[in-house]
Design a protein around this motif. Sequence first.
Motif, PDB file in Angstrom:
ATOM      1  N   GLN A   1       4.472  -6.208   5.284  1.00  0.00           N
ATOM      2  CA  GLN A   1       3.197  -6.769   5.703  1.00  0.00           C
ATOM      3  C   GLN A   1       2.434  -5.808   6.601  1.00  0.00           C
ATOM      4  N   SER A   2       3.143  -5.112   7.477  1.00  0.00           N
ATOM      5  CA  SER A   2       2.470  -4.160   8.382  1.00  0.00           C
ATOM      6  C   SER A   2       1.881  -2.988   7.612  1.00  0.00           C
TER       7      SER A   2
ATOM      8  N   CYS B   1      -6.736  -1.341   7.446  1.00  0.00           N
ATOM      9  CA  CYS B   1      -7.370  -0.628   8.569  1.00  0.00           C
ATOM     10  C   CYS B   1      -7.859   0.754   8.138  1.00  0.00           C
TER      11      CYS B   1
ATOM     12  N   LEU C   1      -7.746 -10.678   6.511  1.00  0.00           N
ATOM     13  CA  LEU C   1      -7.621  -9.412   7.248  1.00  0.00           C
ATOM     14  C   LEU C   1      -8.982  -8.762   7.473  1.00  0.00           C
ATOM     15  N   ASN C   2      -9.932  -8.998   6.552  1.00  0.00           N
ATOM     16  CA  ASN C   2     -11.300  -8.500   6.719  1.00  0.00           C
ATOM     17  C   ASN C   2     -12.198  -9.287   5.777  1.00  0.00           C
TER      18      ASN C   2
ATOM     19  N   ILE D   1      -4.543 -12.347   2.810  1.00  0.00           N
ATOM     20  CA  ILE D   1      -5.011 -10.965   2.695  1.00  0.00           C
ATOM     21  C   ILE D   1      -6.510 -10.899   2.945  1.00  0.00           C
TER      22      ILE D   1
ATOM     23  N   GLU E   1      -1.407  -4.178   6.246  1.00  0.00           N
ATOM     24  CA  GLU E   1      -2.397  -4.238   7.315  1.00  0.00           C
ATOM     25  C   GLU E   1      -2.891  -2.848   7.678  1.00  0.00           C
ATOM     26  N   HIS E   2      -1.971  -1.880   7.677  1.00  0.00           N
ATOM     27  CA  HIS E   2      -2.367  -0.489   7.950  1.00  0.00           C
ATOM     28  C   HIS E   2      -3.303   0.032   6.864  1.00  0.00           C
TER      29      HIS E   2
END
Length: 494
Positions: free
Chosen positions: A315-316, A323, A267-268, A264, A319-320
């Motif tokens: 998971q998507s 974002c 992701l950033n 996680i 991620e959304h």
Amino acid sequence: MELREALNQALERLLASGRVEVQENGSWVSALEGFQYEVREKAGAVLLHLWSQEGTLVRRVIGIDADDCGHLALEVQRFGRTRSERLELLCSERQPDAGHLRREQFRAPFREMLAQHFPDETVSSLATAADLEHSLSGSYVRGLTTARGRAMAVMAAAPGETAATYDALLTFGLLWLDHTRHRKSRQLIGGLRLFFPEGSGTIITHRLKALSASTIVELFEYDPAARRARHVDPRDAGNVKSWLVPGREIEAAMAQAREAIEPICRLNPSAITAEVIPGTCEVALRFRGIPFARCGPGGTFFGIDSEQPLTPARQSELEHLVCTLDAHRSPLASSRLHPLYRAQAERWLESLVIADAARIDARIDPRFLYAQVPAISAGDRGVMDLVGITRDARLAIMELKASEDVHLVMQAIDYWLRVRHHQEQQDFSRYGYFPGITLSSQPPLLFLVAPSLRFHPAGDVLARYFIPDIEICRVGLNENWRRGLRVILRQGLS
């Protein structure tokens, strides 16, 4: 028309128009809220009797000064006095604020308590109105007692107030004391007396330890039913509970969650941080300060307003969410009004400070910085606090605030006292903090960190009353700190 008949007719018209407020010599008589009345004659005098469940008032009416537009003004006399006074009854469209009504109703019992406890002193007028110019809150009753040219500032919190109101009594009491001392008066203001209901003064007595020996503050707790006060010895009041979570427990929780949180964080990596939630074995994941996921023995969950378990199929969605956070919780976000941009500003500021602590002060050792340590039994106070050390191993506390707050300094002092207590007990080394470091015995440094224009002026007043051990440095940041920290000012408070 006879005075008695005219007065009866005026009262009937006024009460028919709605709620009526009673004022005597310009002060609201809150005890007569929802009053009943009687007008009678006795020995040639017209008497007006007002009463309610909370109080009663009887006055001799000399004449009617005004009777128009929902306003009845009377010239009256009290029994045993020759000087006339002014009694006004005014039509009021709005119901009074419950808190204001409670404090106004408390004024009379508070005056009685002062008279009983200090029979040789004269009680000056007691006020409840806020004074924004001098940062005096309307949540308390304040005044002066005088005897032989010497006075004491007094302030009381009424029954039924919130815990936060009682906790802040010392803050506003010191502001009131300072204000009375700087008014143009020949009276010597010897000190401050604070009054609060039984069982509500724990935080006040704890904070009293930070005041210099020359600052005289006397504490009194009262029984709201009996309306009697007793002096409180701060030494007998006990301590506020705080504790240190053992460092090995924090490390164990992080190690257990590492496999789940590392994907996680990737992701950033520049925006996502992980920390153990105090008092638990769960790890919170924050995106520039705002929590969006947590990992623990029960699994991994994510979401802002509502949580859902993280599964391969979702998971998507995670991620959304990341974002979306990156779009709206970014220094370059298109809208500064978006809820994700504005939420938890102190936490966002905390994430920037942790990432570059030495920018706040070059003495800070960037290897060690702990959030919310020690933990506090009262929970989150709304002010972020970090504990670290300087490069010469002196403890350092940073209190962070993104907006102006009159409570910042006293809450920071409260936290300083707790850290100092654990330092004197050698708890930090015992519980595994600052590994490999022998801590200095010097008192902790205290840094107040906020945008440079967001420091409340009350802080300068309060700093006059603290013990010399508390070394305070005010660090003012740029207003657009989200785009990167820049220190605009460094200023010592003493």
